[in-house]
Design a protein around this motif. Structure first.
Motif, PDB file in Angstrom:
ATOM      1  N   THR A 147     -27.449 -75.065  34.309  1.00 14.74           N
ATOM      2  CA  THR A 147     -27.188 -74.706  33.000  1.00 14.74           C
ATOM      3  C   THR A 147     -25.878 -75.427  32.304  1.00 14.74           C
ATOM      4  O   THR A 147     -26.000 -75.624  31.407  1.00 14.74           O
ATOM      5  N   LEU A 148     -24.719 -75.089  33.079  1.00 12.31           N
ATOM      6  CA  LEU A 148     -23.737 -75.318  32.625  1.00 12.31           C
ATOM      7  C   LEU A 148     -23.534 -76.803  32.394  1.00 12.31           C
ATOM      8  O   LEU A 148     -22.918 -77.407  31.354  1.00 12.31           O
ATOM      9  N   LEU A 149     -23.930 -77.386  33.368  1.00 13.53           N
ATOM     10  CA  LEU A 149     -23.758 -78.962  33.199  1.00 13.53           C
ATOM     11  C   LEU A 149     -24.558 -79.433  32.039  1.00 13.53           C
ATOM     12  O   LEU A 149     -24.184 -80.399  31.173  1.00 13.53           O
ATOM     13  N   ARG A 150     -25.755 -78.839  31.813  1.00 11.57           N
ATOM     14  CA  ARG A 150     -26.483 -79.251  30.576  1.00 11.57           C
ATOM     15  C   ARG A 150     -26.122 -78.795  29.293  1.00 11.57           C
ATOM     16  O   ARG A 150     -26.340 -79.607  28.320  1.00 11.57           O
ATOM     17  N   CYS A 151     -25.248 -77.874  29.468  1.00 10.75           N
ATOM     18  CA  CYS A 151     -24.443 -77.401  27.934  1.00 10.75           C
ATOM     19  C   CYS A 151     -23.546 -78.645  27.688  1.00 10.75           C
ATOM     20  O   CYS A 151     -23.333 -79.005  26.369  1.00 10.75           O
ATOM     21  N   VAL A 152     -23.132 -79.220  28.817  1.00 11.93           N
ATOM     22  CA  VAL A 152     -21.770 -80.328  28.315  1.00 11.93           C
ATOM     23  C   VAL A 152     -22.350 -81.517  27.823  1.00 11.93           C
ATOM     24  O   VAL A 152     -21.838 -82.347  26.977  1.00 11.93           O
ATOM     25  N   ASN A 153     -23.764 -81.704  27.938  1.00 12.80           N
ATOM     26  CA  ASN A 153     -24.309 -83.034  27.298  1.00 12.80           C
ATOM     27  C   ASN A 153     -25.518 -82.581  26.325  1.00 12.80           C
ATOM     28  O   ASN A 153     -26.233 -83.280  25.831  1.00 12.80           O
ATOM     29  N   LEU A 154     -25.428 -81.226  26.043  1.00 16.61           N
ATOM     30  CA  LEU A 154     -26.344 -80.622  24.808  1.00 16.61           C
ATOM     31  C   LEU A 154     -27.537 -80.659  25.100  1.00 16.61           C
ATOM     32  O   LEU A 154     -28.349 -80.734  24.155  1.00 16.61           O
ATOM     33  N   LEU A 155     -28.030 -80.602  26.527  1.00 14.29           N
ATOM     34  CA  LEU A 155     -29.423 -80.540  26.786  1.00 14.29           C
ATOM     35  C   LEU A 155     -29.836 -79.010  26.603  1.00 14.29           C
ATOM     36  O   LEU A 155     -30.764 -78.666  26.455  1.00 14.29           O
ATOM     37  N   GLU A 156     -28.767 -78.273  26.798  1.00 16.89           N
ATOM     38  CA  GLU A 156     -28.829 -76.965  26.453  1.00 16.89           C
ATOM     39  C   GLU A 156     -27.771 -76.611  25.369  1.00 16.89           C
ATOM     40  O   GLU A 156     -26.910 -77.082  25.302  1.00 16.89           O
ATOM     41  N   GLU A 157     -28.118 -75.591  24.533  1.00 14.35           N
ATOM     42  CA  GLU A 157     -26.966 -75.163  23.393  1.00 14.35           C
ATOM     43  C   GLU A 157     -26.678 -73.953  23.809  1.00 14.35           C
ATOM     44  O   GLU A 157     -27.383 -72.724  23.993  1.00 14.35           O
ATOM     45  N   PRO A 158     -25.236 -73.787  24.042  1.00 11.22           N
ATOM     46  CA  PRO A 158     -24.798 -72.460  24.394  1.00 11.22           C
ATOM     47  C   PRO A 158     -24.938 -71.370  22.965  1.00 11.22           C
ATOM     48  O   PRO A 158     -24.785 -71.896  22.008  1.00 11.22           O
ATOM     49  N   GLU A 159     -25.155 -70.109  23.245  1.00 12.14           N
ATOM     50  CA  GLU A 159     -25.091 -69.423  22.047  1.00 12.14           C
ATOM     51  C   GLU A 159     -23.982 -68.951  21.602  1.00 12.14           C
ATOM     52  O   GLU A 159     -23.628 -68.240  20.370  1.00 12.14           O
ATOM     53  N   GLN A 160     -23.004 -68.940  22.616  1.00 15.23           N
ATOM     54  CA  GLN A 160     -21.564 -68.465  22.182  1.00 15.23           C
ATOM     55  C   GLN A 160     -20.620 -69.405  23.015  1.00 15.23           C
ATOM     56  O   GLN A 160     -20.706 -69.888  24.109  1.00 15.23           O
ATOM     57  N   GLY A 161     -19.423 -69.751  22.211  1.00 15.15           N
ATOM     58  CA  GLY A 161     -18.218 -70.504  22.899  1.00 15.15           C
ATOM     59  C   GLY A 161     -18.432 -71.817  22.319  1.00 15.15           C
ATOM     60  O   GLY A 161     -19.014 -72.288  21.333  1.00 15.15           O
ATOM     61  N   ASN A 162     -17.496 -72.577  22.901  1.00 16.67           N
ATOM     62  CA  ASN A 162     -17.303 -73.905  22.367  1.00 16.67           C
ATOM     63  C   ASN A 162     -17.074 -75.115  23.511  1.00 16.67           C
ATOM     64  O   ASN A 162     -16.368 -74.536  24.511  1.00 16.67           O
ATOM     65  N   ILE A 163     -17.609 -76.125  23.381  1.00 15.12           N
ATOM     66  CA  ILE A 163     -17.182 -77.353  24.332  1.00 15.12           C
ATOM     67  C   ILE A 163     -16.528 -78.450  23.546  1.00 15.12           C
ATOM     68  O   ILE A 163     -17.228 -78.866  22.694  1.00 15.12           O
ATOM     69  N   PHE A 164     -15.563 -79.003  24.266  1.00 18.99           N
ATOM     70  CA  PHE A 164     -14.911 -80.081  23.678  1.00 18.99           C
ATOM     71  C   PHE A 164     -15.025 -81.355  24.587  1.00 18.99           C
ATOM     72  O   PHE A 164     -14.939 -80.894  25.909  1.00 18.99           O
ATOM     73  N   VAL A 165     -15.464 -82.415  24.148  1.00 15.39           N
ATOM     74  CA  VAL A 165     -15.321 -83.677  25.181  1.00 15.39           C
ATOM     75  C   VAL A 165     -14.665 -84.661  24.593  1.00 15.39           C
ATOM     76  O   VAL A 165     -14.783 -85.117  23.371  1.00 15.39           O
ATOM     77  N   ASN A 166     -13.322 -84.952  25.199  1.00 18.59           N
ATOM     78  CA  ASN A 166     -12.528 -85.882  24.719  1.00 18.59           C
ATOM     79  C   ASN A 166     -12.004 -85.684  23.239  1.00 18.59           C
ATOM     80  O   ASN A 166     -12.036 -86.615  22.528  1.00 18.59           O
ATOM     81  N   GLY A 167     -11.707 -84.384  22.959  1.00 20.98           N
ATOM     82  CA  GLY A 167     -11.285 -83.901  21.815  1.00 20.98           C
ATOM     83  C   GLY A 167     -12.458 -83.569  20.650  1.00 20.98           C
ATOM     84  O   GLY A 167     -12.082 -83.158  19.728  1.00 20.98           O
ATOM     85  N   VAL A 168     -13.542 -84.064  20.841  1.00 21.33           N
ATOM     86  CA  VAL A 168     -14.642 -83.496  19.759  1.00 21.33           C
ATOM     87  C   VAL A 168     -15.282 -82.308  20.101  1.00 21.33           C
ATOM     88  O   VAL A 168     -15.900 -82.251  21.354  1.00 21.33           O
ATOM     89  N   GLU A 169     -15.634 -81.577  19.028  1.00 17.62           N
ATOM     90  CA  GLU A 169     -16.342 -80.328  19.584  1.00 17.62           C
ATOM     91  C   GLU A 169     -17.653 -80.546  19.432  1.00 17.62           C
ATOM     92  O   GLU A 169     -18.318 -80.799  18.403  1.00 17.62           O
ATOM     93  N   ILE A 170     -18.483 -80.631  20.626  1.00 15.15           N
ATOM     94  CA  ILE A 170     -19.960 -81.151  20.834  1.00 15.15           C
ATOM     95  C   ILE A 170     -20.645 -79.815  20.500  1.00 15.15           C
ATOM     96  O   ILE A 170     -21.910 -80.079  20.020  1.00 15.15           O
ATOM     97  N   THR A 171     -20.186 -78.563  20.311  1.00 11.99           N
ATOM     98  CA  THR A 171     -20.949 -77.725  20.053  1.00 11.99           C
ATOM     99  C   THR A 171     -20.668 -77.075  18.357  1.00 11.99           C
ATOM    100  O   THR A 171     -21.267 -76.459  17.958  1.00 11.99           O
ATOM    101  N   ASP A 172     -19.886 -78.030  17.713  1.00 11.02           N
ATOM    102  CA  ASP A 172     -19.769 -77.960  16.183  1.00 11.02           C
ATOM    103  C   ASP A 172     -21.251 -78.319  15.835  1.00 11.02           C
ATOM    104  O   ASP A 172     -21.911 -79.436  16.005  1.00 11.02           O
ATOM    105  N   PRO A 173     -22.056 -77.669  15.146  1.00 11.32           N
ATOM    106  CA  PRO A 173     -23.423 -77.773  14.391  1.00 11.32           C
ATOM    107  C   PRO A 173     -23.535 -79.145  13.624  1.00 11.32           C
ATOM    108  O   PRO A 173     -24.663 -79.920  13.424  1.00 11.32           O
ATOM    109  N   ASP A 174     -22.318 -79.739  13.025  1.00 12.08           N
ATOM    110  CA  ASP A 174     -22.184 -80.635  12.256  1.00 12.08           C
ATOM    111  C   ASP A 174     -22.019 -82.192  12.998  1.00 12.08           C
ATOM    112  O   ASP A 174     -22.180 -83.172  12.582  1.00 12.08           O
TER     113      ASP A 174
END
Ligand code: ADP
Ligand code: MG
Length: 248
Positions: free
Chosen positions: A50-77
């Motif tokens: 589940t953690l790994l899948r959150c990192v490429n957005l196969l799962e969406e965390p309901e709380q918290g933030n994930i950044f990949v190379n400076g870009v917030e992938i959990t940003d809804p936009d």
């Protein structure tokens, strides 16, 4: 943010994920530097996939933030497809297209997703099949390959997309024992080349030898992390010792 300095590849902050009433990730904080190899170990059901899948957005965390190379992938936009393109993922099941040759398995996503010209895609495919030692299988179909060869094709297919980060979810768990070594050898090569890698694995000797850092998860939290010699060789938590006594 610290993730924009270029040194941090993945930054996971306070991530929670539930499936219905099941609270699977209970506040995960984890940073992976560029070029670092992090192995995630832990019992079945602890939330590693589940953690790994959150990192490429196969799962969406309901709380918290994930950044990949400076870009917030959990940003809804965020443009999810653009972000996913930077991340290669290799699963326990190889997921090759059975009706396509090895080369076609590598060229199709390059053409569809990256819009590469056929000649360029073929060149990149050949180069990456060589890297995993399978140039001679270019015209074979997946069913004609061993499980270990299929997994190496799956790795080559991910590499052909020129990812900035590779995620592996138990890439050797479906393989016969004698085929595991060839796949781990490819992963060792990638680690040596400086690829940033997050690897969920039950291969303790691989984790101990190759990982810059080993993360032990249990019950949706990171219980401890550190160099493999420490976490696997001399764990400080009882839960880690109990887990290791079962798998080693
Ligand atoms: P691990 O990879 O460590 O074995 P997972 O992340 O796959 O653990 O699963 C953690 C828990 O979440 C398990 O109890 C699993 O059954 C549950 N789970 C995982 N994915 C889903 C899903 N899509 N829907 C419901 N429950 C899920
Ligand atoms: Mg799993």
């Amino acid at each position: 943010m610290s993730a924009s300095k270029g040194k941090v590849s993945v930054e996971i902050r306070g991530v929670h994920k539930s499936f219905g009433a099941l609270h699977v990730l209970k506040g995960i904080d984890l940073t992976i530097d560029a070029g670092e190899v992090v192995c995630v170990i832990g019992p079945s059901g602890s939330g590693k996939s589940t953690l790994l899948r959150c990192v490429n957005l196969l799962e969406e965390p309901e709380q918290g933030n994930i950044f990949v190379n400076g870009v917030e992938i959990t940003d809804p936009d965020v443009d999810i497809d653009a972000q996913r393109r930077k991340i290669g993922m290799v699963f326990q099941q190889f997921n090759l297209f059975p009706h396509l040759t090895v080369t076609e398995n590598l060229t199709l996503p390059q053409r569809r997703v990256l819009g590469r010209a056929p000649e360029e895609a073929a060149r990149v495919a050949e180069e990456n099949l060589k890297r995993v030692g399978l140039a001679q299988k270019a015209s074979a179909y997946p069913a004609q390959l061993s499980g270990g060869q299929q997994q190496r094709v799956a790795i080559a297919r991910a590499l052909a997309m020129h990812p900035e980060l590779m995620l592996f979810d138990e890439p050797t768990s479906a393989l016969d024992p004698e085929l595991v070594g060839d796949v781990l050898a490819v992963m060792r090569m990638l680690a040596r080349e400086g690829m940033t890698m997050m690897v969920v694995t039950h291969e303790m000797s691989f984790a101990r030898e190759v990982a810059d850092r080993v993360v032990f998860m249990d019950g949706g939290v990171i219980v401890e992390q550190g160099p493999g010699a420490q976490v696997i060789g001399n764990p400080s938590h009882e839960r880690t010792r109990t887990f290791l006594s079962r798998v080693l």
